[in-house]
Write an enzyme that holds these catalytic residues in place. Sequence first.
Site, short mmCIF file in Angstrom:
data_model
loop_
_atom_site.label_atom_id
_atom_site.label_comp_id
_atom_site.label_asym_id
_atom_site.label_seq_id
_atom_site.Cartn_x
_atom_site.Cartn_y
_atom_site.Cartn_z
N LYS A 133 103.20 121.71 23.01
CA LYS A 133 102.05 120.72 23.14
C LYS A 133 100.70 121.26 22.51
O LYS A 133 100.64 122.49 22.63
CB LYS A 133 102.10 120.19 24.44
CG LYS A 133 101.55 121.28 25.54
CD LYS A 133 101.87 120.85 26.97
CE LYS A 133 100.50 119.83 27.19
NZ LYS A 133 100.52 119.31 28.19
N GLY B 24 95.82 111.84 25.40
CA GLY B 24 94.36 112.62 25.29
C GLY B 24 94.40 114.13 25.43
O GLY B 24 93.68 114.83 25.64
N ASN C 143 96.53 120.86 14.31
CA ASN C 143 96.77 119.58 14.43
C ASN C 143 95.37 119.02 14.12
O ASN C 143 94.36 118.83 14.72
CB ASN C 143 96.88 119.13 15.97
CG ASN C 143 96.83 117.55 16.11
OD1 ASN C 143 96.85 116.84 15.22
ND2 ASN C 143 96.96 117.29 17.26
N CYS D 9 93.37 115.18 15.27
CA CYS D 9 92.65 114.82 16.25
C CYS D 9 91.12 114.56 15.65
O CYS D 9 90.92 115.06 14.77
CB CYS D 9 92.50 115.75 17.57
SG CYS D 9 92.39 117.56 16.74
N GLY E 155 108.41 112.25 12.17
CA GLY E 155 108.20 110.76 12.31
C GLY E 155 109.46 110.12 11.91
O GLY E 155 109.75 110.12 11.01
N GLY E 156 110.10 109.74 13.04
CA GLY E 156 110.95 108.61 12.90
C GLY E 156 112.43 108.95 13.07
O GLY E 156 113.54 108.24 12.85
#
Lengths: 253, 291
Positions: free
Chosen positions: B45, B72, B127, B130, B243-244
Amino acid sequence: MSIDMPAVVLAREEVLPGIVRITMEAGDEFLEEAAPGRFIQVEAPGGIFPVLRRPFTLHRVEDGAFSILFRVKGRGTRKISEVSSGDTLRVLGPLGRGYRLAGGRWLLVGGGLGAAGFPFLAARIESGTALLGASSSDDLPDAGVADTRVATEDGSVGIRGLVTDLLPDVDWHEYSNVALCGPVAMMKAVIKAVPPGIRERIQVSTEARMGCGWGACECCSIPAAAGGYFKCCTAGPVVPAGDIDWSRWEETD
Amino acid sequence: MKKVTWSLWGRKFDSPLMLASGTAGFGLELMKMGMLDGVAAVVSKATTLAPRDGNPPPRIVETGFGILNSVGLANPGVEYVVDEILPMAAGLPVPLLVNVAGEAREEFAAVVERLETSPVPMAYEVNVSCPNVAEGGKAFGASPEVVESVSRLVAGVSSRPFSVKLTPNEGDITESASAAEEGGAGAVTVSNTFLGMKLDWRTGRPALLRKVGGYSSPALLPLTVARVHLVSEAVNIPVLASGGVSGPEDVLELLAAGAAMVQVGTWLMRRPGAGSELMKGILDLISPGAE
Ligand SMILES: Cc1cc2nc3c(=O)[nH]c(=O)nc-3n(C[C@H](O)[C@H](O)[C@H](O)COP(=O)(O)O)c2cc1C
Protein backbone atom coordinates in the site's frame (compact mmCIF):
# COMPACT_ATOMS: atom_id res chain seq x y z
CA MET A 1 -6.11 -19.71 9.23
CA SER A 2 -9.20 -18.82 7.27
CA ILE A 3 -10.34 -20.69 4.23
CA ASP A 4 -12.10 -19.84 0.99
CA MET A 5 -14.43 -22.68 0.11
CA PRO A 6 -17.63 -23.55 -1.67
CA ALA A 7 -20.16 -24.28 1.10
CA VAL A 8 -23.16 -26.47 0.38
CA VAL A 9 -26.47 -24.85 1.29
CA LEU A 10 -28.48 -27.10 3.59
CA ALA A 11 -31.45 -24.82 4.16
CA ARG A 12 -32.80 -21.46 3.08
CA GLU A 13 -35.72 -20.02 5.03
CA GLU A 14 -37.43 -16.65 5.04
CA VAL A 15 -37.82 -16.47 8.80
CA LEU A 16 -39.46 -13.03 8.79
CA PRO A 17 -40.66 -10.91 5.86
CA GLY A 18 -37.55 -10.01 3.84
CA ILE A 19 -35.25 -11.66 6.39
CA VAL A 20 -33.53 -14.82 5.27
CA ARG A 21 -31.56 -17.51 7.09
CA ILE A 22 -29.16 -19.65 5.11
CA THR A 23 -27.61 -22.72 6.69
CA MET A 24 -24.50 -24.23 5.15
CA GLU A 25 -22.39 -27.29 5.70
CA ALA A 26 -19.19 -26.65 7.66
CA GLY A 27 -15.91 -28.54 7.49
CA ASP A 28 -13.89 -29.40 10.59
CA GLU A 29 -11.41 -26.60 9.99
CA PHE A 30 -14.24 -24.07 9.82
CA LEU A 31 -15.88 -25.39 12.98
CA GLU A 32 -12.60 -25.19 14.84
CA GLU A 33 -12.12 -21.55 13.89
CA ALA A 34 -15.71 -20.47 14.33
CA ALA A 35 -16.33 -18.28 17.38
CA PRO A 36 -19.16 -15.93 18.36
CA GLY A 37 -18.72 -12.50 16.82
CA ARG A 38 -16.48 -13.70 13.97
CA PHE A 39 -17.79 -13.28 10.43
CA ILE A 40 -17.65 -14.67 6.92
CA GLN A 41 -17.40 -13.04 3.49
CA VAL A 42 -19.87 -14.49 1.01
CA GLU A 43 -19.69 -14.09 -2.77
CA ALA A 44 -22.90 -13.21 -4.56
CA PRO A 45 -23.48 -16.10 -6.95
CA GLY A 46 -24.22 -15.78 -10.65
CA GLY A 47 -21.73 -13.51 -12.40
CA ILE A 48 -18.97 -11.26 -11.14
CA PHE A 49 -21.08 -8.26 -10.06
CA PRO A 50 -21.37 -7.14 -7.37
CA VAL A 51 -17.66 -7.76 -7.23
CA LEU A 52 -17.20 -7.38 -3.48
CA ARG A 53 -18.33 -10.08 -1.09
CA ARG A 54 -20.86 -9.40 1.61
CA PRO A 55 -19.92 -9.81 5.28
CA PHE A 56 -22.19 -11.74 7.66
CA THR A 57 -21.78 -12.52 11.33
CA LEU A 58 -22.05 -16.17 12.33
CA HIS A 59 -25.67 -16.60 13.41
CA ARG A 60 -25.59 -20.20 14.59
CA VAL A 61 -22.93 -22.88 14.48
CA GLU A 62 -24.06 -26.38 15.40
CA ASP A 63 -24.18 -29.97 14.15
CA GLY A 64 -21.57 -29.56 11.43
CA ALA A 65 -23.32 -26.53 9.99
CA PHE A 66 -23.34 -22.76 10.27
CA SER A 67 -25.92 -20.17 9.37
CA ILE A 68 -26.24 -16.49 8.55
CA LEU A 69 -29.31 -14.29 9.05
CA PHE A 70 -29.81 -11.13 7.04
CA ARG A 71 -32.24 -8.68 5.53
CA VAL A 72 -32.43 -8.60 1.74
CA LYS A 73 -31.36 -5.03 1.04
CA GLY A 74 -29.58 -4.71 -2.28
CA ARG A 75 -28.26 -6.65 -5.23
CA GLY A 76 -25.69 -8.65 -3.26
CA THR A 77 -27.98 -9.81 -0.45
CA ARG A 78 -30.75 -10.52 -2.99
CA LYS A 79 -28.55 -12.80 -5.08
CA ILE A 80 -27.28 -14.59 -1.99
CA SER A 81 -30.84 -14.96 -0.67
CA GLU A 82 -31.99 -16.65 -3.88
CA VAL A 83 -30.05 -19.88 -3.34
CA SER A 84 -31.76 -23.19 -2.63
CA SER A 85 -30.71 -26.29 -0.73
CA GLY A 86 -28.01 -28.16 -2.61
CA ASP A 87 -26.53 -25.00 -4.19
CA THR A 88 -23.12 -23.81 -3.10
CA LEU A 89 -22.03 -20.39 -1.92
CA ARG A 90 -18.42 -19.33 -1.90
CA VAL A 91 -17.52 -18.52 1.69
CA LEU A 92 -14.32 -17.02 3.13
CA GLY A 93 -13.75 -17.26 6.86
CA PRO A 94 -14.21 -17.30 9.74
CA LEU A 95 -12.63 -13.84 9.82
CA GLY A 96 -11.99 -11.17 12.43
CA ARG A 97 -12.06 -11.17 16.21
CA GLY A 98 -15.11 -12.31 18.13
CA TYR A 99 -16.30 -11.80 21.70
CA ARG A 100 -13.96 -12.32 24.60
CA LEU A 101 -15.86 -15.12 26.28
CA ALA A 102 -15.44 -14.21 29.93
CA GLY A 103 -17.37 -16.18 32.53
CA GLY A 104 -20.40 -14.91 34.46
CA ARG A 105 -23.79 -13.79 33.33
CA TRP A 106 -24.21 -11.87 30.07
CA LEU A 107 -26.56 -9.14 28.99
CA LEU A 108 -27.09 -9.21 25.22
CA VAL A 109 -28.44 -5.93 23.88
CA GLY A 110 -29.45 -5.83 20.22
CA GLY A 111 -31.19 -3.45 17.85
CA GLY A 112 -32.91 -4.99 14.83
CA LEU A 113 -30.77 -7.50 13.03
CA GLY A 114 -27.87 -6.52 15.27
CA ALA A 115 -29.06 -9.53 17.26
CA ALA A 116 -28.27 -11.89 14.35
CA GLY A 117 -25.09 -13.10 16.06
CA PHE A 118 -26.67 -13.63 19.51
CA PRO A 119 -27.78 -17.27 19.15
CA PHE A 120 -24.18 -18.39 18.55
CA LEU A 121 -22.96 -16.24 21.45
CA ALA A 122 -25.77 -17.55 23.68
CA ALA A 123 -24.69 -21.11 22.95
CA ARG A 124 -21.15 -20.43 24.18
CA ILE A 125 -21.79 -18.53 27.43
CA GLU A 126 -22.97 -19.71 30.84
CA SER A 127 -26.21 -17.77 31.00
CA GLY A 128 -27.68 -14.52 29.90
CA THR A 129 -30.55 -12.18 29.29
CA ALA A 130 -31.34 -10.62 25.91
CA LEU A 131 -32.80 -7.16 25.46
CA LEU A 132 -34.03 -6.67 21.92
CA GLY A 133 -35.36 -3.60 20.17
CA ALA A 134 -37.07 -3.66 16.79
CA SER A 135 -39.55 -1.58 14.84
CA SER A 136 -42.11 -4.38 14.96
CA SER A 137 -42.52 -8.12 15.48
CA ASP A 138 -41.76 -8.43 11.74
CA ASP A 139 -38.11 -7.60 12.19
CA LEU A 140 -37.42 -9.17 15.53
CA PRO A 141 -34.96 -12.06 15.26
CA ASP A 142 -34.64 -14.83 17.83
CA ALA A 143 -31.73 -14.24 20.21
CA GLY A 144 -31.53 -17.86 21.31
CA VAL A 145 -31.90 -16.83 24.96
CA ALA A 146 -34.76 -18.05 27.16
CA ASP A 147 -34.87 -14.79 29.14
CA THR A 148 -35.53 -12.37 26.29
CA ARG A 149 -37.19 -8.97 26.86
CA VAL A 150 -38.49 -7.04 23.91
CA ALA A 151 -39.35 -3.46 22.95
CA THR A 152 -40.98 -2.66 19.63
CA GLU A 153 -41.68 0.79 18.25
CA ASP A 154 -45.20 -0.19 17.20
CA GLY A 155 -45.91 -2.23 20.33
CA SER A 156 -46.68 -5.37 18.30
CA VAL A 157 -44.72 -7.42 20.81
CA GLY A 158 -43.17 -6.60 24.18
CA ILE A 159 -43.31 -3.06 25.48
CA ARG A 160 -43.92 -0.17 23.11
CA GLY A 161 -40.72 1.82 22.87
CA LEU A 162 -36.99 1.51 22.33
CA VAL A 163 -34.50 -0.98 23.67
CA THR A 164 -33.23 1.71 26.06
CA ASP A 165 -36.68 1.64 27.71
CA LEU A 166 -35.86 -1.89 28.88
CA LEU A 167 -32.70 -0.79 30.69
CA PRO A 168 -34.23 0.74 33.86
CA ASP A 169 -35.49 -2.72 34.88
CA VAL A 170 -32.09 -4.37 34.56
CA ASP A 171 -30.54 -5.50 37.83
CA TRP A 172 -26.96 -4.67 36.91
CA HIS A 173 -25.44 -6.64 39.80
CA GLU A 174 -26.46 -9.86 38.06
CA TYR A 175 -24.29 -9.27 35.01
CA SER A 176 -20.58 -9.30 34.40
CA ASN A 177 -20.58 -8.92 30.60
CA VAL A 178 -22.50 -6.93 28.01
CA ALA A 179 -22.68 -7.69 24.28
CA LEU A 180 -24.00 -4.83 22.18
CA CYS A 181 -24.90 -4.72 18.50
CA GLY A 182 -27.17 -2.48 16.45
CA PRO A 183 -27.43 0.97 14.86
CA VAL A 184 -24.77 3.42 16.08
CA ALA A 185 -27.20 5.90 17.67
CA MET A 186 -28.96 3.08 19.54
CA MET A 187 -25.67 1.67 20.84
CA LYS A 188 -24.54 5.11 21.95
CA ALA A 189 -27.76 5.57 23.91
CA VAL A 190 -27.41 2.16 25.54
CA ILE A 191 -23.83 2.80 26.65
CA LYS A 192 -24.87 6.05 28.29
CA ALA A 193 -27.51 4.18 30.31
CA VAL A 194 -25.16 1.44 31.54
CA PRO A 195 -23.75 2.20 34.99
CA PRO A 196 -20.00 2.62 35.46
CA GLY A 197 -18.38 -0.58 36.63
CA ILE A 198 -20.08 -2.63 33.97
CA ARG A 199 -19.85 0.00 31.24
CA GLU A 200 -16.16 -0.86 30.87
CA ARG A 201 -17.17 -4.45 30.11
CA ILE A 202 -19.33 -3.70 27.09
CA GLN A 203 -18.19 -5.49 23.94
CA VAL A 204 -19.51 -3.97 20.73
CA SER A 205 -19.97 -5.93 17.53
CA THR A 206 -19.22 -3.27 14.92
CA GLU A 207 -20.25 -3.05 11.29
CA ALA A 208 -18.76 -1.11 8.41
CA ARG A 209 -18.90 -1.11 4.65
CA MET A 210 -16.27 -3.67 3.89
CA GLY A 211 -13.79 -4.26 1.09
CA CYS A 212 -11.60 -7.33 1.42
CA GLY A 213 -12.54 -8.43 4.96
CA TRP A 214 -9.04 -9.69 5.78
CA GLY A 215 -7.12 -6.55 6.69
CA ALA A 216 -5.56 -5.33 3.48
CA CYS A 217 -7.61 -2.58 1.86
CA GLU A 218 -8.27 -0.15 4.76
CA CYS A 219 -11.86 0.41 3.65
CA CYS A 220 -13.83 -0.67 6.75
CA SER A 221 -12.40 2.02 9.03
CA ILE A 222 -14.12 2.96 12.27
CA PRO A 223 -13.09 6.09 14.23
CA ALA A 224 -10.85 5.03 17.13
CA ALA A 225 -10.94 6.58 20.60
CA ALA A 226 -7.15 6.82 20.43
CA GLY A 227 -7.42 8.93 17.24
CA GLY A 228 -7.40 7.81 13.64
CA TYR A 229 -9.25 4.66 12.69
CA PHE A 230 -9.20 0.95 13.31
CA LYS A 231 -10.12 -1.76 10.85
CA CYS A 232 -13.48 -3.35 11.59
CA CYS A 233 -12.40 -6.57 9.85
CA THR A 234 -9.22 -7.38 11.78
CA ALA A 235 -9.20 -5.23 14.94
CA GLY A 236 -12.88 -6.21 15.26
CA PRO A 237 -15.63 -6.72 14.47
CA VAL A 238 -16.00 -7.11 18.26
CA VAL A 239 -14.16 -4.42 20.24
CA PRO A 240 -14.47 -2.93 23.72
CA ALA A 241 -16.93 -0.01 23.61
CA GLY A 242 -14.14 2.23 24.90
CA ASP A 243 -12.03 1.67 21.77
CA ILE A 244 -14.52 3.60 19.63
CA ASP A 245 -14.75 7.37 19.12
CA TRP A 246 -18.53 7.41 19.29
CA SER A 247 -19.16 11.00 18.24
CA ARG A 248 -17.02 10.71 15.11
CA TRP A 249 -18.58 7.33 14.36
CA GLU A 250 -22.09 8.72 14.66
CA GLU A 251 -21.18 11.63 12.35
CA THR A 252 -19.99 9.38 9.55
CA ASP A 253 -22.55 6.62 10.03
CA MET B 1 8.08 -29.63 -20.68
CA LYS B 2 9.95 -26.35 -20.61
CA LYS B 3 9.08 -24.22 -17.62
CA VAL B 4 7.49 -20.90 -18.54
CA THR B 5 9.01 -17.84 -16.89
CA TRP B 6 8.48 -14.11 -16.87
CA SER B 7 11.16 -11.61 -16.08
CA LEU B 8 11.58 -8.16 -14.69
CA TRP B 9 14.83 -6.26 -13.99
CA GLY B 10 16.91 -9.36 -14.62
CA ARG B 11 14.94 -11.52 -12.20
CA LYS B 12 13.02 -14.55 -13.35
CA PHE B 13 9.57 -15.38 -11.99
CA ASP B 14 7.39 -18.41 -12.56
CA SER B 15 4.31 -16.18 -12.53
CA PRO B 16 3.53 -12.86 -14.23
CA LEU B 17 1.25 -11.82 -11.36
CA MET B 18 1.84 -8.97 -8.95
CA LEU B 19 -0.61 -7.89 -6.26
CA ALA B 20 -1.67 -4.28 -6.85
CA SER B 21 -0.97 -1.50 -4.39
CA GLY B 22 -3.64 -0.87 -1.77
CA THR B 23 -5.35 -4.22 -2.18
CA ALA B 24 -2.83 -6.51 -0.48
CA GLY B 25 -1.48 -4.48 2.45
CA PHE B 26 2.17 -5.57 2.72
CA GLY B 27 1.24 -9.15 1.90
CA LEU B 28 1.38 -10.18 5.57
CA GLU B 29 -2.30 -11.09 5.92
CA LEU B 30 -2.19 -13.19 2.76
CA MET B 31 0.97 -14.89 3.95
CA LYS B 32 -0.82 -15.87 7.18
CA MET B 33 -3.77 -17.10 5.16
CA GLY B 34 -1.41 -19.18 3.03
CA MET B 35 -2.59 -17.44 -0.11
CA LEU B 36 0.55 -16.16 -1.82
CA ASP B 37 0.98 -19.14 -4.13
CA GLY B 38 1.13 -18.12 -7.78
CA VAL B 39 2.18 -14.57 -6.88
CA ALA B 40 5.45 -13.20 -8.31
CA ALA B 41 5.60 -10.07 -6.14
CA VAL B 42 3.54 -7.94 -3.79
CA VAL B 43 3.20 -4.19 -4.23
CA SER B 44 2.60 -2.58 -0.85
CA LYS B 45 0.00 0.00 0.00
CA ALA B 46 1.07 3.61 -0.45
CA THR B 47 3.70 4.83 2.00
CA THR B 48 4.11 8.53 2.71
CA LEU B 49 6.61 10.52 4.77
CA ALA B 50 4.20 11.29 7.62
CA PRO B 51 1.47 8.97 8.92
CA ARG B 52 -1.94 9.57 7.35
CA ASP B 53 -5.25 8.64 8.98
CA GLY B 54 -6.94 8.54 5.59
CA ASN B 55 -10.41 9.74 4.65
CA PRO B 56 -13.49 9.51 6.86
CA PRO B 57 -15.76 6.55 6.01
CA PRO B 58 -17.43 5.37 3.91
CA ARG B 59 -14.25 4.56 2.00
CA ILE B 60 -15.77 2.17 -0.46
CA VAL B 61 -19.04 1.97 -2.37
CA GLU B 62 -20.16 -0.47 -4.96
CA THR B 63 -21.51 0.75 -8.31
CA GLY B 64 -23.35 -1.20 -10.97
CA PHE B 65 -20.20 -2.63 -12.47
CA GLY B 66 -17.32 -1.81 -10.16
CA ILE B 67 -16.22 -0.08 -6.98
CA LEU B 68 -15.27 3.43 -5.94
CA ASN B 69 -12.68 3.82 -3.20
CA SER B 70 -11.72 6.81 -1.13
CA VAL B 71 -9.10 5.43 1.23
CA GLY B 72 -7.06 8.64 1.16
CA LEU B 73 -3.64 6.96 1.29
CA ALA B 74 -4.15 5.85 4.89
CA ASN B 75 -0.78 4.58 6.11
CA PRO B 76 1.38 4.68 9.25
CA GLY B 77 4.20 6.68 7.62
CA VAL B 78 7.61 5.58 6.38
CA GLU B 79 9.31 5.49 9.83
CA TYR B 80 6.82 2.93 11.09
CA VAL B 81 6.94 1.03 7.81
CA VAL B 82 10.72 0.72 7.99
CA ASP B 83 10.91 -0.04 11.73
CA GLU B 84 7.86 -2.26 12.23
CA ILE B 85 6.41 -3.59 8.98
CA LEU B 86 9.37 -4.28 6.68
CA PRO B 87 11.13 -6.52 9.23
CA MET B 88 7.99 -8.71 9.19
CA ALA B 89 7.79 -8.48 5.41
CA ALA B 90 11.30 -9.95 5.27
CA GLY B 91 9.54 -13.26 5.89
CA LEU B 92 7.39 -13.01 2.75
CA PRO B 93 7.92 -15.88 0.32
CA VAL B 94 7.92 -13.37 -2.58
CA PRO B 95 9.64 -10.02 -3.21
CA LEU B 96 8.04 -6.75 -2.15
CA LEU B 97 7.79 -3.47 -4.03
CA VAL B 98 6.99 -0.54 -1.77
CA ASN B 99 4.50 1.90 -3.27
CA VAL B 100 5.46 5.50 -2.50
CA ALA B 101 3.23 8.58 -2.51
CA GLY B 102 3.75 12.23 -1.62
CA GLU B 103 2.28 15.71 -1.63
CA ALA B 104 5.35 17.42 -3.12
CA ARG B 105 8.02 16.33 -5.62
CA GLU B 106 10.72 16.06 -2.97
CA GLU B 107 8.57 13.90 -0.69
CA PHE B 108 8.86 10.85 -2.97
CA ALA B 109 12.64 11.00 -2.77
CA ALA B 110 12.56 11.55 0.99
CA VAL B 111 10.40 8.43 1.46
CA VAL B 112 12.64 6.38 -0.83
CA GLU B 113 15.76 7.60 0.98
CA ARG B 114 14.33 6.26 4.24
CA LEU B 115 13.27 2.98 2.56
CA GLU B 116 16.85 2.55 1.31
CA THR B 117 17.89 1.86 4.92
CA SER B 118 15.86 -1.38 4.84
CA PRO B 119 17.18 -4.48 3.09
CA VAL B 120 13.64 -5.71 2.38
CA PRO B 121 12.17 -3.94 -0.69
CA MET B 122 13.12 -5.38 -4.05
CA ALA B 123 12.03 -2.17 -5.74
CA TYR B 124 9.66 0.79 -5.47
CA GLU B 125 6.53 1.89 -7.22
CA VAL B 126 6.18 5.65 -7.39
CA ASN B 127 2.52 6.64 -7.43
CA VAL B 128 2.24 9.86 -9.43
CA SER B 129 -1.55 9.56 -9.56
CA CYS B 130 -1.93 11.37 -6.25
CA PRO B 131 -2.51 15.12 -6.08
CA ASN B 132 0.50 17.43 -6.13
CA VAL B 133 -0.73 19.41 -3.13
CA ALA B 134 2.34 21.66 -3.06
CA GLU B 135 1.74 22.82 -6.65
CA GLY B 136 -1.98 23.32 -7.01
CA GLY B 137 -3.45 19.85 -6.48
CA LYS B 138 -3.37 18.39 -9.99
CA ALA B 139 -1.95 14.88 -10.11
CA PHE B 140 1.85 14.76 -10.49
CA GLY B 141 1.16 12.54 -13.48
CA ALA B 142 -0.70 15.33 -15.27
CA SER B 143 2.52 16.93 -16.44
CA PRO B 144 5.38 15.06 -18.17
CA GLU B 145 7.79 17.67 -16.83
CA VAL B 146 6.75 16.88 -13.23
CA VAL B 147 6.83 13.12 -13.88
CA GLU B 148 10.36 13.41 -15.20
CA SER B 149 11.46 15.53 -12.27
CA VAL B 150 9.95 13.18 -9.67
CA SER B 151 11.59 10.22 -11.43
CA ARG B 152 14.94 11.98 -11.48
CA LEU B 153 14.70 12.86 -7.78
CA VAL B 154 13.88 9.23 -6.91
CA ALA B 155 16.60 7.86 -9.21
CA GLY B 156 19.05 10.15 -7.45
CA VAL B 157 18.56 8.47 -4.08
CA SER B 158 17.59 4.94 -5.04
CA SER B 159 19.91 1.96 -5.39
CA ARG B 160 16.94 -0.11 -6.51
CA PRO B 161 14.82 -0.14 -9.64
CA PHE B 162 11.47 1.63 -9.53
CA SER B 163 8.32 1.75 -11.57
CA VAL B 164 6.37 4.98 -12.01
CA LYS B 165 2.66 4.32 -11.62
CA LEU B 166 0.91 6.57 -14.13
CA THR B 167 -2.55 8.08 -13.90
CA PRO B 168 -5.22 7.47 -16.54
CA ASN B 169 -7.04 10.63 -15.48
CA GLU B 170 -4.86 13.56 -16.44
CA GLY B 171 -2.29 14.26 -19.12
CA ASP B 172 -1.15 12.07 -22.02
CA ILE B 173 -0.14 8.71 -20.60
CA THR B 174 2.42 7.95 -23.36
CA GLU B 175 4.14 11.29 -22.84
CA SER B 176 4.18 10.70 -19.08
CA ALA B 177 5.63 7.22 -19.65
CA SER B 178 8.43 8.62 -21.82
CA ALA B 179 9.10 11.30 -19.22
CA ALA B 180 9.41 8.64 -16.50
CA GLU B 181 11.84 6.68 -18.68
CA GLU B 182 13.83 9.85 -19.34
CA GLY B 183 13.95 10.53 -15.59
CA GLY B 184 15.42 7.12 -14.84
CA ALA B 185 12.44 4.90 -14.09
CA GLY B 186 13.02 1.18 -14.57
CA ALA B 187 9.40 0.51 -15.51
CA VAL B 188 6.00 2.15 -15.69
CA THR B 189 2.79 0.85 -14.16
CA VAL B 190 -0.20 1.38 -16.45
CA SER B 191 -2.32 2.49 -14.83
CA ASN B 192 -4.44 3.31 -11.78
CA THR B 193 -8.06 3.86 -10.71
CA PHE B 194 -10.21 6.15 -12.82
CA LEU B 195 -11.78 9.22 -11.27
CA GLY B 196 -15.38 8.31 -10.56
CA MET B 197 -18.43 9.44 -8.64
CA LYS B 198 -21.76 8.05 -7.57
CA LEU B 199 -24.70 10.07 -6.36
CA ASP B 200 -28.36 9.74 -5.57
CA TRP B 201 -30.18 11.73 -8.27
CA ARG B 202 -33.16 12.23 -5.96
CA THR B 203 -31.20 14.06 -3.30
CA GLY B 204 -28.02 14.97 -5.18
CA ARG B 205 -26.09 13.37 -2.32
CA PRO B 206 -22.77 11.80 -3.28
CA ALA B 207 -22.10 8.28 -1.97
CA LEU B 208 -18.58 9.23 -0.86
CA LEU B 209 -17.93 12.08 1.58
CA ARG B 210 -15.15 13.39 -0.69
CA LYS B 211 -17.63 13.13 -3.57
CA VAL B 212 -15.17 11.65 -6.08
CA GLY B 213 -13.10 8.52 -5.67
CA GLY B 214 -11.08 5.97 -7.59
CA TYR B 215 -13.03 3.62 -9.82
CA SER B 216 -11.84 0.09 -10.43
CA SER B 217 -13.50 -2.92 -11.94
CA PRO B 218 -13.04 -5.95 -14.15
CA ALA B 219 -14.71 -3.68 -16.72
CA LEU B 220 -11.53 -1.57 -16.89
CA LEU B 221 -9.77 -4.29 -18.88
CA PRO B 222 -10.06 -2.83 -22.41
CA LEU B 223 -9.03 0.59 -21.12
CA THR B 224 -5.89 -0.93 -19.66
CA VAL B 225 -5.19 -3.07 -22.73
CA ALA B 226 -5.26 0.08 -24.89
CA ARG B 227 -2.98 2.05 -22.58
CA VAL B 228 -0.54 -0.83 -22.16
CA HIS B 229 -0.40 -1.20 -25.94
CA LEU B 230 0.19 2.52 -26.55
CA VAL B 231 2.73 2.92 -23.76
CA SER B 232 4.73 -0.18 -24.62
CA GLU B 233 5.17 1.18 -28.14
CA ALA B 234 6.40 4.49 -26.74
CA VAL B 235 9.00 3.33 -24.21
CA ASN B 236 11.84 0.81 -23.93
CA ILE B 237 11.31 -0.01 -20.25
CA PRO B 238 8.99 -2.78 -18.99
CA VAL B 239 5.29 -2.01 -18.61
CA LEU B 240 3.45 -3.37 -15.57
CA ALA B 241 -0.26 -3.59 -16.31
CA SER B 242 -2.82 -2.63 -13.65
CA GLY B 243 -6.56 -2.48 -14.12
CA GLY B 244 -9.34 -4.90 -14.90
CA VAL B 245 -8.02 -8.39 -14.30
CA SER B 246 -10.65 -10.94 -13.25
CA GLY B 247 -9.54 -14.07 -15.08
CA PRO B 248 -6.54 -15.85 -16.59
CA GLU B 249 -7.37 -14.73 -20.13
CA ASP B 250 -7.27 -11.09 -19.00
CA VAL B 251 -3.69 -11.61 -17.80
CA LEU B 252 -2.67 -13.21 -21.09
CA GLU B 253 -4.35 -10.42 -23.04
CA LEU B 254 -2.42 -7.74 -21.14
CA LEU B 255 0.83 -9.65 -21.68
CA ALA B 256 0.01 -9.88 -25.39
CA ALA B 257 -0.59 -6.12 -25.43
CA GLY B 258 2.97 -5.55 -24.27
CA ALA B 259 2.99 -5.89 -20.47
CA ALA B 260 5.96 -7.54 -18.76
CA MET B 261 3.98 -8.32 -15.61
CA VAL B 262 0.32 -7.94 -14.65
CA GLN B 263 -1.14 -6.66 -11.38
CA VAL B 264 -4.33 -7.85 -9.72
CA GLY B 265 -6.22 -5.43 -7.47
CA THR B 266 -9.98 -5.37 -7.10
CA TRP B 267 -10.23 -9.07 -7.99
CA LEU B 268 -7.90 -9.89 -5.10
CA MET B 269 -10.33 -8.23 -2.69
CA ARG B 270 -12.93 -10.75 -3.88
CA ARG B 271 -10.54 -13.69 -4.23
CA PRO B 272 -7.63 -13.59 -1.78
CA GLY B 273 -6.40 -16.79 -3.43
CA ALA B 274 -6.35 -15.07 -6.84
CA GLY B 275 -2.65 -15.81 -7.32
CA SER B 276 -2.95 -19.57 -7.42
CA GLU B 277 -6.39 -19.54 -9.09
CA LEU B 278 -5.25 -17.31 -11.94
CA MET B 279 -1.92 -19.08 -12.31
CA LYS B 280 -3.59 -22.45 -12.66
CA GLY B 281 -5.84 -21.00 -15.36
CA ILE B 282 -2.90 -19.38 -17.14
CA LEU B 283 -0.87 -22.60 -17.23
CA ASP B 284 -3.91 -24.53 -18.46
CA LEU B 285 -4.31 -22.03 -21.29
CA ILE B 286 -0.69 -21.77 -22.41
CA SER B 287 0.33 -25.38 -21.99
CA PRO B 288 -2.83 -27.44 -22.02
CA GLY B 289 -2.51 -30.91 -20.56
CA ALA B 290 0.86 -30.21 -18.94
CA GLU B 291 1.12 -30.62 -15.22
C1 LIG C 1 -9.11 -0.09 -2.14
C2 LIG C 1 -8.05 0.32 -3.12
C3 LIG C 1 -6.91 0.98 -2.65
C4 LIG C 1 -5.90 1.36 -3.54
N1 LIG C 1 -4.80 2.00 -3.06
C5 LIG C 1 -3.78 2.34 -3.91
C6 LIG C 1 -2.58 2.96 -3.43
O1 LIG C 1 -2.43 3.18 -2.23
N2 LIG C 1 -1.60 3.29 -4.32
C7 LIG C 1 -1.74 3.02 -5.66
O2 LIG C 1 -0.82 3.32 -6.43
N3 LIG C 1 -2.87 2.43 -6.15
C8 LIG C 1 -3.88 2.08 -5.31
N4 LIG C 1 -5.02 1.47 -5.81
C9 LIG C 1 -5.12 1.18 -7.25
C10 LIG C 1 -4.81 -0.27 -7.56
O3 LIG C 1 -3.48 -0.59 -7.21
C11 LIG C 1 -5.03 -0.59 -9.05
O4 LIG C 1 -4.11 0.15 -9.81
C12 LIG C 1 -6.43 -0.25 -9.52
O5 LIG C 1 -7.38 -0.67 -8.57
C13 LIG C 1 -6.77 -0.87 -10.87
O6 LIG C 1 -6.58 -2.27 -10.89
P1 LIG C 1 -7.74 -3.37 -10.63
O7 LIG C 1 -8.78 -3.19 -11.66
O8 LIG C 1 -7.02 -4.68 -10.71
O9 LIG C 1 -8.27 -3.09 -9.26
C14 LIG C 1 -6.04 1.09 -4.94
C15 LIG C 1 -7.19 0.42 -5.38
C16 LIG C 1 -8.19 0.02 -4.51
C17 LIG C 1 -9.40 -0.68 -5.03
